[in-house]
Design an enzyme around this catalytic site. Structure first.
Site, PDB file in Angstrom:
ATOM      1  N   GLU A   1       6.349   0.392  -5.061  1.00 37.35           N
ATOM      2  CA  GLU A   1       5.694  -0.738  -3.944  1.00 37.35           C
ATOM      3  C   GLU A   1       6.519  -0.968  -3.131  1.00 37.35           C
ATOM      4  O   GLU A   1       6.214  -1.852  -2.049  1.00 37.35           O
ATOM      5  CB  GLU A   1       4.881  -2.294  -5.059  1.00 37.35           C
ATOM      6  CG  GLU A   1       4.056  -2.070  -5.886  1.00 37.35           C
ATOM      7  CD  GLU A   1       2.652  -1.558  -4.575  1.00 37.35           C
ATOM      8  OE1 GLU A   1       2.611  -1.218  -3.577  1.00 37.35           O
ATOM      9  OE2 GLU A   1       2.003  -0.772  -5.549  1.00 37.35           O
TER      10      GLU A   1
ATOM     11  N   TYR B   1       0.612  -9.202  -0.916  1.00 40.55           N
ATOM     12  CA  TYR B   1       0.748  -7.820  -1.002  1.00 40.55           C
ATOM     13  C   TYR B   1       1.327  -6.662  -2.772  1.00 40.55           C
ATOM     14  O   TYR B   1       0.384  -6.891  -3.564  1.00 40.55           O
ATOM     15  CB  TYR B   1       0.037  -6.518   0.127  1.00 40.55           C
ATOM     16  CG  TYR B   1      -0.134  -5.423  -0.519  1.00 40.55           C
ATOM     17  CD1 TYR B   1      -1.365  -4.602  -1.082  1.00 40.55           C
ATOM     18  CD2 TYR B   1       1.443  -4.241  -0.750  1.00 40.55           C
ATOM     19  CE1 TYR B   1      -1.224  -3.209  -1.085  1.00 40.55           C
ATOM     20  CE2 TYR B   1       0.451  -3.508  -1.081  1.00 40.55           C
ATOM     21  CZ  TYR B   1      -0.374  -2.598  -1.727  1.00 40.55           C
ATOM     22  OH  TYR B   1      -0.596  -1.468  -1.839  1.00 40.55           O
TER      23      TYR B   1
ATOM     24  N   ASP C   1      -3.527  -4.815   1.930  1.00 39.24           N
ATOM     25  CA  ASP C   1      -3.139  -3.996   2.969  1.00 39.24           C
ATOM     26  C   ASP C   1      -3.569  -3.521   3.304  1.00 39.24           C
ATOM     27  O   ASP C   1      -5.040  -4.260   3.785  1.00 39.24           O
ATOM     28  CB  ASP C   1      -1.954  -2.854   1.520  1.00 39.24           C
ATOM     29  CG  ASP C   1      -2.779  -2.337   1.444  1.00 39.24           C
ATOM     30  OD1 ASP C   1      -4.370  -1.748   1.394  1.00 39.24           O
ATOM     31  OD2 ASP C   1      -2.621  -0.691   1.512  1.00 39.24           O
TER      32      ASP C   1
END
Length: 350
Positions: free
Chosen positions: A33, A115, A133
């Site tokens: 991520e 997010y 997102d």
């Protein structure tokens, strides 16, 4: 059929096979991520695999030097992500904290925004929290016909509430990933494969032919021009002079050379004068070695590399005490921004 059920059924048959989807290890998901922030999936995969191989656990990452972490990140850009990831690992190790398993705990750490925190919490710990997102904004704004500007905080809060109500409470991680893939595969920015979409029977944009209008994203952007003049300095043993960038600016934590920066292009005579006054350095007549134009998100850098004569009594030059020298065969151990890497390759130093 319920919205979330349709999305999940589609995902199970069409999901993208990505290396970080083969695990629910929160550290691996965290690394992916961080890397995926502002970087395409295709460009991330190689870096992810190399990074995990080099730092297979959070403990290994915490024990490593920042320089080595940044070296593995070299070429991926947005280096503050690597610094924040490394800092997260160190804080957990020093404070003897287990990996946070709640969204509200995760977002307390620098670099883990709403997010990223939601993606980790939902995928690894099954917490019902929307990971919103660009893909999610695009899918839901088109599906529901939302014309609010997604750069506004109130709009982001509205999307969060709406998506939370539409989520699958039993499979929140799969739901979030399904939305990501739907936006990446079918509901893309410029192409809309509506005939293949699992929710096309109730999509506002398909019924009203408005997919090209949504989402609404209006941002005022100003571009800054910066002129960098790097000087290549060697000592009597032919070691090259390096600098670690420590200020709050681009490339923080990476390495470069002694620098003069300007808001405008500097003529050669003025440049020679500046270097003499600041560094007590004599430049060669054939001063310029290499130049490059480098574009960042809100900046354009005009970079030139300049040569100089070897400096006598370098150890007595007070200015150079803030720099350090390394031999040419050690240069590749240091992480550099892309323009520096290109220069070093051009000069066959790496």
């Amino acid at each position: 059929m319920h919205f979330s059920k349709k999305i999940i059924n589609w995902y199970e048959k069409n999901y993208r096979k990505l290396p970080w989807r083969e695990t629910k290890n929160p550290y691996y998901i965290l690394v992916s991520e961080f890397m995926l922030q502002q970087t395409k999936v295709s460009h991330t995969i190689k870096y992810y695999l190399n990074f995990i191989k080099k730092f297979p656990t959070l403990e290994k990452l915490a024990q490593s030097e920042e320089r080595k972490v940044l070296k593995e990140w070299e070429g991926l850009g947005y280096y503050y992500r690597a610094i924040n990831l490394h800092s997260f690992a160190i804080k957990l190790k020093n404070n003897k904290i287990t990996f946070p398993n709640k969204y509200k705990e995760l977002i307390k750490y620098k670099g883990i925004g709403s997010y990223t925190g939601a993606a980790i919490a939902s995928i690894c710990f099954n917490e019902v929290v929307p990971a919103v997102d660009g893909n999610a904004y695009r899918v839901f704004s088109r599906y529901l016909g939302i014309y609010d500007n997604i750069t506004y905080t109130k709009t982001k809060n509205m999307f969060y509430i709406i998506i939370l109500k539409m989520m699958d409470i039993y499979n929140p991680g799969i739901f979030n990933q399904a939305i990501m893939d739907l936006g990446s595969i079918l509901c893309t920015k410029k192409q809309y494969k509506c005939s293949l979409c699992p929710i096309n029977d109730s999509c506002f944009s398909l019924k009203n032919n408005t997919a090209h209008e949504l989402p609404i994203k209006k941002i005022k952007r100003s571009v800054t021009h910066r002129f960098f003049y790097y000087i290549i300095v060697h000592d009597r043993n032919n070691n090259i002079c390096l600098n670690k960038r420590s200020k709050k600016d681009i490339w923080k934590g990476l390495y470069d050379f002694p620098l003069i920066e300007s808001k405008k292009n500097i003529l050669i005579n003025e440049l020679i004068n500046k270097f003499w006054k600041k560094f007590r350095i004599i430049l060669y007549k054939k001063t310029f070695i290499y130049q490059i134009k480098h574009k960042l998100t809100h900046q354009i850098l005009f970079i030139q590399f300049l040569n100089c004569k070897k400096i006598k009594n370098l150890e007595k030059n007070i200015f150079f005490k803030k720099f350090f020298f390394v031999s040419h065969n050690k240069i590749e151990e240091y992480p550099f921004p892309r323009p520096i890497t290109l220069f070093l390759k051009h000069e066959k130093m790496i």
